[in-house]
Design a protein around this motif. Structure first.
Motif, mmCIF file in Angstrom:
data_model
loop_
_atom_site.group_PDB
_atom_site.id
_atom_site.type_symbol
_atom_site.label_atom_id
_atom_site.label_comp_id
_atom_site.label_asym_id
_atom_site.label_seq_id
_atom_site.Cartn_x
_atom_site.Cartn_y
_atom_site.Cartn_z
ATOM 1 N N VAL A 392 29.212 30.958 34.630
ATOM 2 C CA VAL A 392 30.186 31.470 33.672
ATOM 3 C C VAL A 392 30.004 32.967 33.479
ATOM 4 O O VAL A 392 30.971 33.737 33.429
ATOM 5 C CB VAL A 392 30.056 30.728 32.328
ATOM 6 N N SER A 393 28.750 33.404 33.365
ATOM 7 C CA SER A 393 28.487 34.832 33.232
ATOM 8 C C SER A 393 28.958 35.592 34.469
ATOM 9 O O SER A 393 29.551 36.672 34.362
ATOM 10 C CB SER A 393 26.988 35.056 33.013
ATOM 11 N N GLY A 394 28.698 35.021 35.638
ATOM 12 C CA GLY A 394 29.161 35.667 36.865
ATOM 13 C C GLY A 394 30.670 35.685 36.962
ATOM 14 O O GLY A 394 31.258 36.650 37.471
ATOM 15 N N ALA A 395 31.338 34.635 36.464
ATOM 16 C CA ALA A 395 32.797 34.606 36.477
ATOM 17 C C ALA A 395 33.371 35.710 35.598
ATOM 18 O O ALA A 395 34.377 36.337 35.943
ATOM 19 C CB ALA A 395 33.298 33.237 36.004
ATOM 20 N N SER A 396 32.734 35.958 34.445
ATOM 21 C CA SER A 396 33.223 37.037 33.576
ATOM 22 C C SER A 396 33.070 38.397 34.251
ATOM 23 O O SER A 396 33.941 39.264 34.126
ATOM 24 C CB SER A 396 32.459 37.013 32.252
ATOM 25 N N LYS A 397 31.986 38.580 34.986
ATOM 26 C CA LYS A 397 31.798 39.849 35.702
ATOM 27 C C LYS A 397 32.798 39.978 36.855
ATOM 28 O O LYS A 397 33.293 41.083 37.136
ATOM 29 C CB LYS A 397 30.369 39.931 36.222
ATOM 30 N N LEU A 398 33.082 38.861 37.529
ATOM 31 C CA LEU A 398 34.069 38.897 38.609
ATOM 32 C C LEU A 398 35.442 39.276 38.068
ATOM 33 O O LEU A 398 36.160 40.096 38.658
ATOM 34 C CB LEU A 398 34.123 37.532 39.297
ATOM 35 N N CYS A 399 35.832 38.694 36.940
ATOM 36 C CA CYS A 399 37.121 39.032 36.321
ATOM 37 C C CYS A 399 37.165 40.502 35.915
ATOM 38 O O CYS A 399 38.173 41.190 36.129
ATOM 39 C CB CYS A 399 37.370 38.145 35.108
ATOM 40 N N THR A 400 36.080 40.986 35.339
ATOM 41 C CA THR A 400 36.032 42.391 34.914
ATOM 42 C C THR A 400 36.168 43.320 36.111
ATOM 43 O O THR A 400 36.917 44.313 36.070
ATOM 44 C CB THR A 400 34.713 42.669 34.173
ATOM 45 N N GLY A 401 35.449 43.009 37.185
ATOM 46 C CA GLY A 401 35.542 43.850 38.382
ATOM 47 C C GLY A 401 36.928 43.835 38.991
ATOM 48 O O GLY A 401 37.447 44.873 39.422
ATOM 49 N N ALA A 402 37.564 42.647 39.017
ATOM 50 C CA ALA A 402 38.912 42.547 39.593
ATOM 51 C C ALA A 402 39.920 43.356 38.781
ATOM 52 O O ALA A 402 40.754 44.078 39.342
ATOM 53 C CB ALA A 402 39.338 41.079 39.668
ATOM 54 N N ILE A 403 39.854 43.257 37.448
ATOM 55 C CA ILE A 403 40.811 43.986 36.617
ATOM 56 C C ILE A 403 40.535 45.479 36.658
ATOM 57 O O ILE A 403 41.464 46.299 36.583
ATOM 58 C CB ILE A 403 40.764 43.456 35.166
ATOM 59 N N LEU A 404 39.267 45.882 36.792
ATOM 60 C CA LEU A 404 38.961 47.313 36.925
ATOM 61 C C LEU A 404 39.559 47.870 38.213
ATOM 62 O O LEU A 404 40.156 48.960 38.222
ATOM 63 C CB LEU A 404 37.444 47.513 36.902
ATOM 64 N N LEU A 405 39.418 47.139 39.322
ATOM 65 C CA LEU A 405 40.048 47.565 40.571
ATOM 66 C C LEU A 405 41.567 47.576 40.444
ATOM 67 O O LEU A 405 42.243 48.454 41.003
ATOM 68 C CB LEU A 405 39.625 46.632 41.710
ATOM 69 N N CYS A 406 42.106 46.606 39.706
ATOM 70 C CA CYS A 406 43.556 46.562 39.476
ATOM 71 C C CYS A 406 44.013 47.803 38.727
ATOM 72 O O CYS A 406 45.069 48.373 39.028
ATOM 73 C CB CYS A 406 43.912 45.296 38.703
ATOM 74 N N LEU A 407 43.231 48.244 37.742
ATOM 75 C CA LEU A 407 43.575 49.456 36.993
ATOM 76 C C LEU A 407 43.561 50.677 37.909
ATOM 77 O O LEU A 407 44.453 51.542 37.838
ATOM 78 C CB LEU A 407 42.583 49.639 35.847
ATOM 79 N N LEU A 408 42.564 50.754 38.792
ATOM 80 C CA LEU A 408 42.479 51.890 39.713
ATOM 81 C C LEU A 408 43.622 51.900 40.718
ATOM 82 O O LEU A 408 44.095 52.969 41.123
ATOM 83 C CB LEU A 408 41.132 51.848 40.447
ATOM 84 N N SER A 409 44.074 50.713 41.125
ATOM 85 C CA SER A 409 45.152 50.667 42.113
ATOM 86 C C SER A 409 46.537 50.826 41.490
ATOM 87 O O SER A 409 47.479 51.250 42.164
ATOM 88 C CB SER A 409 45.094 49.340 42.889
ATOM 89 N N SER A 410 46.681 50.480 40.198
ATOM 90 C CA SER A 410 47.995 50.574 39.558
ATOM 91 C C SER A 410 48.280 51.950 38.974
ATOM 92 O O SER A 410 49.442 52.339 38.845
ATOM 93 C CB SER A 410 48.112 49.519 38.448
ATOM 94 N N THR A 411 47.253 52.696 38.622
ATOM 95 C CA THR A 411 47.471 54.017 38.015
ATOM 96 C C THR A 411 48.213 54.980 38.943
ATOM 97 O O THR A 411 49.121 55.698 38.491
ATOM 98 C CB THR A 411 46.131 54.629 37.567
ATOM 99 N N PRO A 412 47.887 55.044 40.257
ATOM 100 C CA PRO A 412 48.646 55.964 41.130
ATOM 101 C C PRO A 412 50.137 55.643 41.220
ATOM 102 O O PRO A 412 50.925 56.518 41.603
ATOM 103 C CB PRO A 412 47.970 55.776 42.501
#
Length: 659
Positions: A392-412
């Protein structure tokens, strides 16, 4: 097999029961086939509505806010009635309820298409009705009676039927949502009740696959239908004057709803013949392992009354919401769901305006690129959870990493676009009428964009001061000449000049597809986190609470919020018969910044919730002895099938809500 059964079989004088005649309606495989077709047709309607919403907006002069309300209105009836579906469970004849819902959805699709048949042909500015009026839009300063045909047209259109378009569309959407309520929950629980333990996960996987590709088929169907002119059934080919690239073009939005209604009707018929209780697949060996199957055999149902269920639901919901991990994960999913609801409704319109593309092409980009990549991301997220056995802890980190990458890809995406082309008297804004066309007495409602030879766009040939036009062999306008407002009294060609951003289309769609792919990675891990952080007795209702929050906080307000934001960027509203219609020109910089900026806001909201989830789980782990992470998750597929097998019928319906 019991002793009584052995005695009965060994008694030669006892008459044997007649052998059950084989029927496809006693086969769970045939039910899965029928249910796959039904879900495909039902979700095709949902995707088709979103693909054609901007066309309906243009056809009937709606604002984007009204379009957003229309797109989300099917969630109203769905949200209210899904609670009762979770209570009914196996108390009702599920196949017949599914068939009734499909027939209601069929009727709703016909109702949505009805305005096309209640009205006359699409009447746009610049359409030539006769040689005696000024509908061609040329500069005719000596024609003082040019307004009379418009007045006659207004008197014909200002009828009770015209005013009833929007309520009729809303009613169709409401019934469409109500009809969809029993289809998926009842279908999934019925399959799991009568499929073998071995085949049940396979059948449910087939339904999940159909659920994901249904909206994509809706968008692709919309792209094909919108290439056909809206009134092809009312006008001859010679009377169809518009081209696909014309801003006034309206495709045959109604045709897809008729086809979907036919598919829904055909898919609903088999459900009238399926039995309430079906023979167990591959024998009845594992039927006795299921508590719900024993209930059905004994004819006993839970004694919980509807009133008791409704009273207990808020209490259990509040108890579930007190879990900080559950609340944070659901709020993160609500942010992403609101993002999805708005983009699915208006992204095709954004591509059309920002990159000067046709409606059909823009819709194809969503259905053919973005949705398939999002489906792929969802599947790979589940595979990653299973292969790495993530906690569960690893799943929360996976979600955080995915959304952080999503933020980096959507800003441009905010930087990929162009300003609105120069439109005389409109952009840059000007309160002074053009002196070169002041004597033309151009109608205020005129909208027939032309592009001058000097690169400046005009609202109509009249506003460009054009006094003559050239036609081709098919009697279609090829060019306007003698335009006083064009440099050197040059010419103007029909159609918009465009934003000049077509070269950025491929990079934009590619980056948008990557963003969809990355964001969808968090779907499966976040869902698993919800299932692991609530008590076993509240697990099914927790999924129901999650569904309710999705509908109330995301799917209903999301399109309305996006539509309202888009309306604030309009710089020229259309007018017809003295009333405001849909927007004709947008400030493309504001459109891009506010539309995609709202997307970034939702992504940031989801990222913040997932970050807080990581913090909460870390503190919770620190309170435990040894500060160890929670136990690894069992494989996702095995766990999911175990829950569906061992859950009661009521739990299955609530569990199916998420799907």
């Amino acid at each position: 097999m019991g002793a009584n059964d052995l005695n009965m079989n060994s008694d030669p004088t006892r008459p044997r029961p007649p052998a059950r005649r084989w029927s496809p309606f006693n086969s769970i495989k045939f039910f899965v086939f029928c249910h796959s077709l039904l879900q495909l047709a039902q979700l095709l309607v949902s995707g088709y509505m979103k693909s054609s919403i901007s066309t309906i907006e243009r056809r009937y002069g709606l604002s984007s806010q009204k379009s957003g309300i229309l797109a989300s209105f099917n969630e109203v009836g769905n949200t209210v009635l899904i609670v009762f579906v979770s209570f009914l469970g196996s108390r009702v004849h599920r196949p017949r309820f599914i068939g009734s819902g499909a027939l209601l959805a069929c009727f709703a699709s016909l109702l949505i298409a009805m305005p096309h048949f209640l009205y006359g042909p699409y009447d746009y500015t610049g359409r030539i009705h006769s040689s005696r009026d000024n509908s061609s839009g040329l500069c005719q300063s000596e024609s003082p009676l040019s307004a009379s045909p418009s007045n006659q047209s207004c008197s014909q259109q200002d009828s009770g039927t015209q005013r009833g378009v929007y309520p009729l569309l809303l009613l169709g959407q409401l019934l469409l949502g109500i009809g969809a309520v029993p289809i998926q929950p009842f279908g999934i629980s019925y399959i799991d009740d009568y499929a073998s333990k071995k085949n049940s996960p396979l059948y449910l996987g087939i339904l999940l696959a159909v659920t994901t590709i249904g909206p994509a088929f809706g968008f692709i169907s919309g792209s094909l239908m919108l290439r056909i002119y809206v009134d092809f059934d009312k006008l001859s080919k010679e009377q169809m004057e518009l081209e696909h690239s014309d801003l006034r073009w309206v495709g045959a939005w109604w045709l897809g709803f008729l086809l979907a209604a036919g598919l829904l009707f055909l898919a609903a018929l088999p459900y009238l013949f399926f039995p309430r209780n079906m023979p167990k697949e591959d024998g009845a060996e594992d039927v006795e392992c299921r508590p719900d199957s024993k209930q059905q055999q004994n004819g006993a149902l839970p004694e919980t009354s509807l009133l008791h269920f409704l009273k207990s639901f808020p209490r259990i919901a509040l108890r579930t919401l007190r879990s900080p991990v559950f609340l944070l994960v659901v709020l993160a999913q609500v942010n992403l769901a609101a993002l999805l609801a708005g983009l699915a409704t208006f992204m095709a319109k954004f591509i059309e305006r920002q990159f000067s593309q046709t409606v059909s092409f823009s819709t194809m980009m969503i259905g053919g690129v973005c949705i398939p990549l999002a489906v792929l991301g969802t599947v790979l997220g589940g595979v990653l959870m299973r292969r790495l056995n993530i906690s569960v802890s690893g799943a929360s980190k996976l979600c955080t990493g995915a959304i952080l990458l999503c933020l980096l890809s959507s800003t441009p995406l905010l930087l990929m676009g162009c300003s609105t082309q120069k439109v005389a008297g409109v952009f840059p804004p000007s309160a002074v009428a053009l002196p070169c066309s002041a004597a033309c007495r151009c109608p205020q409602e005129a909208f027939n964009p032309v592009c001058g030879s000097d690169g400046v766009e005009f609202r109509s040939p009249c506003h460009a001061g054009c006094v003559a036009m050239e036609t081709d062999t098919n009697n279609k306008t090829k060019n306007y000449t003698g335009c006083a407002c064009v440099s050197g009294r040059g010419s103007a060609s029909p159609g918009t000049c465009g934003s000049g951003c077509s070269h950025l289309l491929v990079p934009f769609v590619s980056l948008l597809g990557v963003t969809s792919f990355i964001a969808s990675f968090s779907q499966t891990p976040s869902y698993i986190m919800i299932l692991r952080t609530v008590s076993a007795e509240d697990k099914s209702l927790a999924v129901g609470v999650q569904y309710m929050l999705f509908r109330v906080l995301a799917f209903m307000p999301g399109p309305v919020l996006y539509g309202s934001i888009i309306d604030t960027t309009c710089i020229l509203w259309g007018r017809k018969c003295g009333k405001q219609t849909s927007c004709q020109y947008y400030n493309l910089d504001h459109f891009r910044q506010r539309f995609l900026g709202l997307q970034v806001v939702f992504v940031c909201g989801g990222l913040l919730c997932f970050l807080l989830t990581v913090v909460v789980l870390r503190r919770r782990a620190g309170w435990r002895a040894g500060c160890q992470d929670p136990a690894p998750l069992p494989p996702v597929e095995n766990k999911g099938s175990y829950e569906l097998v061992d859950a009661s019928s009521e739990e299955k319906e609530l569990h199916a809500i998420k799907s």
